[in-house]
Structures are given as C-alpha cells and as structure tokens.
Design a protein around this motif. Structure first.
Motif, PDB file in Angstrom:
ATOM      1  N   GLU A 153      39.985  39.840  40.979  1.00 19.76           N
ATOM      2  CA  GLU A 153      39.791  39.119  42.063  1.00 19.76           C
ATOM      3  C   GLU A 153      38.295  39.288  42.533  1.00 19.76           C
ATOM      4  OE1 GLU A 153      42.331  40.839  41.814  1.00 19.76           O
ATOM      5  OE2 GLU A 153      43.826  39.536  41.272  1.00 19.76           O
TER       6      GLU A 153
ATOM      7  N   TYR B  48      37.388  29.277  43.800  1.00 28.82           N
ATOM      8  CA  TYR B  48      38.473  29.830  43.621  1.00 28.82           C
ATOM      9  C   TYR B  48      38.994  30.570  45.029  1.00 28.82           C
ATOM     10  CZ  TYR B  48      40.770  34.292  42.223  1.00 28.82           C
ATOM     11  OH  TYR B  48      41.623  35.318  41.956  1.00 28.82           O
TER      12      TYR B  48
ATOM     13  N   THR C 131      47.560  35.679  36.770  1.00 31.92           N
ATOM     14  CA  THR C 131      48.544  34.536  36.928  1.00 31.92           C
ATOM     15  C   THR C 131      47.812  33.298  36.939  1.00 31.92           C
ATOM     16  OG1 THR C 131      49.883  36.266  38.019  1.00 31.92           O
ATOM     17  CG2 THR C 131      50.366  33.612  38.304  1.00 31.92           C
ATOM     18  N   TRP C 132      46.779  33.327  37.726  1.00 41.18           N
ATOM     19  CA  TRP C 132      46.021  31.968  37.788  1.00 41.18           C
ATOM     20  C   TRP C 132      45.325  31.654  36.485  1.00 41.18           C
ATOM     21  CZ3 TRP C 132      40.487  31.408  37.954  1.00 41.18           C
ATOM     22  CH2 TRP C 132      40.098  30.012  38.322  1.00 41.18           C
TER      23      TRP C 132
ATOM     24  N   THR D  52      47.886  30.487  34.357  1.00 36.41           N
ATOM     25  CA  THR D  52      48.423  29.038  34.934  1.00 36.41           C
ATOM     26  C   THR D  52      47.304  27.894  34.277  1.00 36.41           C
ATOM     27  OG1 THR D  52      49.276  29.946  36.657  1.00 36.41           O
ATOM     28  CG2 THR D  52      48.746  27.394  37.021  1.00 36.41           C
TER      29      THR D  52
ATOM     30  N   GLU E 113      55.642  35.591  38.728  1.00 38.59           N
ATOM     31  CA  GLU E 113      54.366  35.026  38.178  1.00 38.59           C
ATOM     32  C   GLU E 113      54.580  33.668  37.182  1.00 38.59           C
ATOM     33  OE1 GLU E 113      51.269  38.375  38.930  1.00 38.59           O
ATOM     34  OE2 GLU E 113      52.768  38.496  36.942  1.00 38.59           O
TER      35      GLU E 113
ATOM     36  N   THR F   4      53.603  30.148  37.669  1.00 37.65           N
ATOM     37  CA  THR F   4      52.669  29.527  36.284  1.00 37.65           C
ATOM     38  C   THR F   4      53.298  28.263  35.744  1.00 37.65           C
ATOM     39  OG1 THR F   4      51.842  31.607  35.764  1.00 37.65           O
ATOM     40  CG2 THR F   4      51.649  29.885  34.048  1.00 37.65           C
TER      41      THR F   4
END
Length: 191
Positions: free
Chosen positions: A10, A67, A75-76, A79, A160, A164
């Motif tokens: 992150e 973001y 997870t992002w 996705t 997650e 997703t």
C-alpha cells in the motif's frame, strides 16, 4: 513498513502514485508472477496471459492517482486481473484447450513435468499427474475454477475472493468447496 522493514504494498502504491517509478518496479517484482499464473491458468494460453497481465499493470498505472487502500493491495490487484479476464471472456467466447501446444510444441503438462527435476520415469508420472490436474481444473465451472485459482495462485482469503469476484462470502465459500471436492474426486479417480 512490514516486519522485514521494507515498505508495504500500500505504501509502495502511494509512492508510485506520487511519481516514484521504483515503487512500481518493486510492486511489479512482488506480484507479477502470481498474477500471471492466475491469468494464464484461467485462459490457458501463455501469449494471451502475457497480454492480459500487461493490461492489468497498465490499468494499475492509470488508476494509481486515485488509489485508496480500502483493501489489501493484493486483493485490489487480483480484482483488476479478474475484471480484465471478464472483459476478455465477454469479447472472446473461444477458449484454448489445456493440451494446446505452446510455441515450442510442448503442452502445459509437459512444462509442469519438466520443471519437476525428476528422471524420465518420474517425469512421465509427474506429467500424467500434471495433466490430470490441468484436465480437472479445465473441467471445473468457470466460477469454481476462478475461486480456486484466486486462492491457490493469488493467496487470497475467502473474504478477498468474495470481494474480488463481487459475490457474498458464502457464495465464494461454496464455489471454493465445490471446486476442491471436484478436483479431489477427479484426482482420486486418476490415482
């Protein structure tokens, strides 16, 4: 920072959004192989997987300025990969077979067996087992295969996977349970 003192995903994503190209390189190095394996095992074509994964990273770069860390970065990212696969399947209804040959003339099962490092007899057994696994994966309904691959390749948790794929956690749990049961049945029948 994580336990080893390196920046979290992150933090790296925020640094990249602020213009730090090295942060992108670090994210890419950390995550490109699991994302590629997820996509490749979903489309069963290495060249296509390369293109789709490249699209995923381009999408990540485009979305970097907006973001927000609402979920784990991984997870992002998965996705984004899921959405790219959905877009691909909407526009291309044909799927390549798992036993289709690569540019080098080998099948995916050949590649998995060769990577085992065993001698010829063990490679033959390994190749047969790899092919049985690939056949079992291919036989799964797409939603079950995706749930299984998100966990096996992406390392995503049940929550997650649900996030997703845009389904409830109970639906994700059922898909994963059915996928494992079908794979187990198929592989036990092969043994």
């Amino acid at each position: 920072m994580d336990a080893a003192g390196s920046p979290s995903d992150e933090q790296l994503m925020h640094a990249f959004a602020a213009g730090d190209a090295r942060a992108f390189e670090t994210l890419y190095d950390r995550h490109t192989l699991p994302v590629w394996r997820f996509v490749q095992r979903s489309v069963n074509n290495s060249a296509l997987a390369d293109d789709l994964v490249q699209d995923v990273w381009f999408s990540l770069a485009r979305q970097a300025p907006a973001y927000e860390a609402r979920a784990r970065f991984r997870t992002w990212l998965f996705t984004l990969a899921h959405h790219r696969l959905v877009d691909h399947w909407r526009t291309h209804k044909n799927h390549t077979s798992l036993d289709a040959q690569t540019e080098e003339g080998a099948t995916l099962a050949d590649t998995l067996a060769a990577a085992s490092g065993f001698g010829p007899e063990r490679q033959l057994t390994s190749r047969e087992q790899a092919q049985a696994l690939l056949d079992a994966l291919a036989a799964l309904p797409a939603v079950q295969r995706e749930a299984f691959l998100l966990q096996a390749e992406g390392g995503l948790s049940l929550a997650e996977i649900a996030q997703t794929t845009g389904v409830s956690q109970e639906t994700a749990k059922s898909r994963l349970r059915y996928a494992r049961a079908r794979l187990r049945e198929t592989l036990e029948a092969h043994a």
